[in-house]
Design a protein around this motif. Sequence first.
Motif, PDB file in Angstrom:
ATOM      1  N   THR A   1       0.840  -1.201   0.000  1.00  0.00           N
ATOM      2  CA  THR A   1       0.000   0.000   0.000  1.00  0.00           C
ATOM      3  C   THR A   1       0.877   1.254   0.000  1.00  0.00           C
ATOM      4  O   THR A   1       0.624   2.218  -0.734  1.00  0.00           O
ATOM      5  CB  THR A   1      -0.939  -0.022   1.234  1.00  0.00           C
ATOM      6  OG1 THR A   1      -1.618  -1.280   1.227  1.00  0.00           O
ATOM      7  CG2 THR A   1      -1.952   1.101   1.187  1.00  0.00           C
ATOM      8  N   ASP A   2       1.922   1.237   0.817  1.00  0.00           N
ATOM      9  CA  ASP A   2       2.885   2.358   0.830  1.00  0.00           C
ATOM     10  C   ASP A   2       3.489   2.568  -0.561  1.00  0.00           C
ATOM     11  O   ASP A   2       3.611   3.696  -1.047  1.00  0.00           O
ATOM     12  CB  ASP A   2       4.042   2.053   1.807  1.00  0.00           C
ATOM     13  CG  ASP A   2       3.717   2.452   3.240  1.00  0.00           C
ATOM     14  OD1 ASP A   2       2.874   3.334   3.441  1.00  0.00           O
ATOM     15  OD2 ASP A   2       4.343   1.881   4.161  1.00  0.00           O
ATOM     16  N   ALA A   3       3.890   1.453  -1.194  1.00  0.00           N
ATOM     17  CA  ALA A   3       4.560   1.550  -2.499  1.00  0.00           C
ATOM     18  C   ALA A   3       3.611   2.116  -3.549  1.00  0.00           C
ATOM     19  O   ALA A   3       3.991   2.966  -4.365  1.00  0.00           O
ATOM     20  CB  ALA A   3       5.074   0.177  -2.925  1.00  0.00           C
ATOM     21  N   THR A   4       2.382   1.661  -3.526  1.00  0.00           N
ATOM     22  CA  THR A   4       1.412   2.110  -4.534  1.00  0.00           C
ATOM     23  C   THR A   4       1.054   3.582  -4.332  1.00  0.00           C
ATOM     24  O   THR A   4       1.029   4.373  -5.292  1.00  0.00           O
ATOM     25  CB  THR A   4       0.133   1.241  -4.464  1.00  0.00           C
ATOM     26  OG1 THR A   4       0.531  -0.123  -4.554  1.00  0.00           O
ATOM     27  CG2 THR A   4      -0.825   1.566  -5.589  1.00  0.00           C
ATOM     28  N   ALA A   5       0.818   3.970  -3.078  1.00  0.00           N
ATOM     29  CA  ALA A   5       0.467   5.371  -2.793  1.00  0.00           C
ATOM     30  C   ALA A   5       1.640   6.282  -3.157  1.00  0.00           C
ATOM     31  O   ALA A   5       1.462   7.335  -3.790  1.00  0.00           O
ATOM     32  CB  ALA A   5       0.108   5.531  -1.317  1.00  0.00           C
ATOM     33  N   GLY A   6       2.843   5.876  -2.794  1.00  0.00           N
ATOM     34  CA  GLY A   6       4.024   6.690  -3.080  1.00  0.00           C
ATOM     35  C   GLY A   6       4.255   6.819  -4.569  1.00  0.00           C
ATOM     36  O   GLY A   6       4.637   7.884  -5.068  1.00  0.00           O
ATOM     37  N   ARG A   7       3.982   5.738  -5.294  1.00  0.00           N
ATOM     38  CA  ARG A   7       4.205   5.765  -6.740  1.00  0.00           C
ATOM     39  C   ARG A   7       3.238   6.732  -7.420  1.00  0.00           C
ATOM     40  O   ARG A   7       3.613   7.509  -8.300  1.00  0.00           O
ATOM     41  CB  ARG A   7       4.047   4.353  -7.310  1.00  0.00           C
ATOM     42  CG  ARG A   7       4.532   4.229  -8.730  1.00  0.00           C
ATOM     43  CD  ARG A   7       4.732   2.780  -9.118  1.00  0.00           C
ATOM     44  NE  ARG A   7       5.591   2.701 -10.286  1.00  0.00           N
ATOM     45  CZ  ARG A   7       5.165   2.827 -11.528  1.00  0.00           C
ATOM     46  NH1 ARG A   7       3.884   3.037 -11.774  1.00  0.00           N
ATOM     47  NH2 ARG A   7       6.019   2.763 -12.539  1.00  0.00           N
ATOM     48  N   LEU A   8       1.983   6.688  -6.998  1.00  0.00           N
ATOM     49  CA  LEU A   8       0.996   7.602  -7.602  1.00  0.00           C
ATOM     50  C   LEU A   8       1.366   9.055  -7.317  1.00  0.00           C
ATOM     51  O   LEU A   8       1.250   9.918  -8.190  1.00  0.00           O
ATOM     52  CB  LEU A   8      -0.410   7.275  -7.082  1.00  0.00           C
ATOM     53  CG  LEU A   8      -0.966   5.936  -7.584  1.00  0.00           C
ATOM     54  CD1 LEU A   8      -2.275   5.606  -6.893  1.00  0.00           C
ATOM     55  CD2 LEU A   8      -1.155   5.962  -9.101  1.00  0.00           C
ATOM     56  N   LEU A   9       1.834   9.328  -6.111  1.00  0.00           N
ATOM     57  CA  LEU A   9       2.212  10.696  -5.751  1.00  0.00           C
ATOM     58  C   LEU A   9       3.414  11.163  -6.580  1.00  0.00           C
ATOM     59  O   LEU A   9       3.399  12.261  -7.160  1.00  0.00           O
ATOM     60  CB  LEU A   9       2.537  10.749  -4.245  1.00  0.00           C
ATOM     61  CG  LEU A   9       3.063  12.064  -3.678  1.00  0.00           C
ATOM     62  CD1 LEU A   9       2.122  13.223  -3.982  1.00  0.00           C
ATOM     63  CD2 LEU A   9       3.267  11.946  -2.164  1.00  0.00           C
ATOM     64  N   ALA A  10       4.437  10.321  -6.670  1.00  0.00           N
ATOM     65  CA  ALA A  10       5.644  10.735  -7.411  1.00  0.00           C
ATOM     66  C   ALA A  10       5.351  10.861  -8.910  1.00  0.00           C
ATOM     67  O   ALA A  10       5.852  11.775  -9.576  1.00  0.00           O
ATOM     68  CB  ALA A  10       6.771   9.752  -7.153  1.00  0.00           C
ATOM     69  N   LEU A  11       4.515   9.963  -9.431  1.00  0.00           N
ATOM     70  CA  LEU A  11       4.122  10.067 -10.849  1.00  0.00           C
ATOM     71  C   LEU A  11       3.385  11.379 -11.102  1.00  0.00           C
ATOM     72  O   LEU A  11       3.593  12.040 -12.119  1.00  0.00           O
ATOM     73  CB  LEU A  11       3.190   8.909 -11.212  1.00  0.00           C
ATOM     74  CG  LEU A  11       3.814   7.650 -11.791  1.00  0.00           C
ATOM     75  CD1 LEU A  11       2.744   6.571 -11.952  1.00  0.00           C
ATOM     76  CD2 LEU A  11       4.469   7.921 -13.141  1.00  0.00           C
ATOM     77  N   HIS A  12       2.544  11.742 -10.158  1.00  0.00           N
ATOM     78  CA  HIS A  12       1.784  12.994 -10.252  1.00  0.00           C
ATOM     79  C   HIS A  12       2.760  14.171 -10.345  1.00  0.00           C
ATOM     80  O   HIS A  12       2.584  15.073 -11.173  1.00  0.00           O
ATOM     81  CB  HIS A  12       0.884  13.089  -9.018  1.00  0.00           C
ATOM     82  CG  HIS A  12       0.227  14.405  -8.788  1.00  0.00           C
ATOM     83  ND1 HIS A  12      -0.623  14.987  -9.697  1.00  0.00           N
ATOM     84  CD2 HIS A  12       0.290  15.264  -7.727  1.00  0.00           C
ATOM     85  CE1 HIS A  12      -1.052  16.143  -9.208  1.00  0.00           C
ATOM     86  NE2 HIS A  12      -0.498  16.324  -8.022  1.00  0.00           N
ATOM     87  N   VAL A  13       3.807  14.164  -9.512  1.00  0.00           N
ATOM     88  CA  VAL A  13       4.787  15.262  -9.533  1.00  0.00           C
ATOM     89  C   VAL A  13       5.503  15.292 -10.884  1.00  0.00           C
ATOM     90  O   VAL A  13       5.672  16.349 -11.498  1.00  0.00           O
ATOM     91  CB  VAL A  13       5.809  15.127  -8.379  1.00  0.00           C
ATOM     92  CG1 VAL A  13       6.779  16.311  -8.400  1.00  0.00           C
ATOM     93  CG2 VAL A  13       5.114  15.047  -7.035  1.00  0.00           C
ATOM     94  N   ALA A  14       5.915  14.112 -11.364  1.00  0.00           N
ATOM     95  CA  ALA A  14       6.621  14.056 -12.650  1.00  0.00           C
ATOM     96  C   ALA A  14       5.732  14.615 -13.760  1.00  0.00           C
ATOM     97  O   ALA A  14       6.187  15.387 -14.614  1.00  0.00           O
ATOM     98  CB  ALA A  14       7.023  12.610 -12.961  1.00  0.00           C
TER      99      ALA A  14
END
Length: 397
Positions: free
Chosen positions: A297-310
């Motif tokens: 869950t941490d990995a998925t949430a973090g990935r969506l956030l970082a993708l959003h920034v990119a």
Amino acid sequence: MTTTAPAGEDRLTGEQRELRARAREFVEEVLMPLELEAERLGGRLPAERIAMIREAAIARRLNGGRHAVEHGGQGWTMLEWFLVNEQFGRVTNALHWHVPNAYNVLASGTTEQIDRWLAPALRGEAGGDAYAVTEALAGSDATAIETTARRGDGGWVIDGEKWFVTSGDVAAVLIVMALALVDGERLPTLFLVEPNAPGVEFVEDPQFTHNYPHGHPTIRFTGVEIAPEAVIGAVGDGEALQRTWFTEERLGIATHGLGAMWRLLDETTAWACERVQGGSRIIDHQGISFPLADSATDATAGRLLALHVAELIDAGADVKLIHAKASMSKLFVSEAAGRCADRAVQAFGGRGYMRSNVAERFNRELRVDRIWEGTSEIQRLIIARALERRGVERTIQ
Ligand SMILES: Cc1cc2nc3c(=O)[nH]c(=O)nc-3n(C[C@H](O)[C@H](O)[C@H](O)COP(=O)(O)OP(=O)(O)OC[C@H]3O[C@@H](n4cnc5c(N)ncnc54)[C@H](O)[C@@H]3O)c2cc1C
């Protein structure tokens, strides 16, 4: 090793998938087999191995990522850079540091600076660059720096001492933040200083928790004379350039942390499904499976956030908003990756405490991600300031 399907797959073009596959193959075929050797050698691989990594990275067109094609980079979008850096993050001992690259601020240099420092770094010919802002009395508060640059005999004279200069032990050029003393003003400015210039002294090369390829020495500058043209951008541009540097570095830390979580989940899930104790697989104990679920869950949430920034960066969004969002992604992912590594160590039991185990190495290595490029507390300050100045809705959406 089992594999997990990355989120956001449908957003990628065929070329982007090919790029990610190329980076993944490089990481798995070239870097991962060298992890244990790097660990045994305190992070310092022999020169022939480093040359082999550089050549393999260049052959696969993975060097120079975001830098312009005309400077020798790949001209990637931030999303493409994200996809490659996520793969780089899957490897321990920061072996991807050997992939030729350079800090983004060098691209703001003159044609001569680019030809002299940036282009050779991207070709893997020189020792690359190192970025020196931190001082003994100026860490979290970078505005407290005391290093100065005064006008000298036709150029500048630098005096001060910088701490924790990552790659300062191997770099061909040091990017030094100093206060240019001009007409009674103290203007933050980035200077290019050659490490072998008279007056540059390597005071200490301390040992740190991780076994990474380069050191983080303390470097003193005493009356170091440099040419008038050794300024990046204009005098007084230092803070603006540094903001773009911080943004990219912070998103980079988040992206590497995502790769680390991906690898930790791969290895720990495989182990938990195979390891039998007391007659059942340990994944059948909720004490093991629930922490794995939390890590996923941490990995998925973090990935969506970082993708959003990119994607915000690629869309040319407001730099202040991007600054706050990059802080969020660094804060969330660095802390989540730390939790994930700790849970993985526990799932491996005694094996998780062995240096040959990926969870042991990541558990040590990921700790610094909550400290460098601004501690977690400083990221929270930036985010809180965004809430105050730009409002809740703009900050969180
Ligand atoms: C391995 C490594 C590599 C590094 N590489 C580089 C590099 O290449 N170039 C470079 O310039 N620097 C580098 N750094 C320095 C790094 O960026 C600093 O260590 C970091 O910014 C924290 O500064 P500090 O260590 O002085 O801690 P301090 O600023 O003294 O902070 C100590 C503690 O106080 C907290 N704190 C400070 N101010 C506040 C506040 N206002 N509110 C709440 N809490 C606060 C901090 O969060 C921290 O927990 C590196 C550091 C390490 C460990």
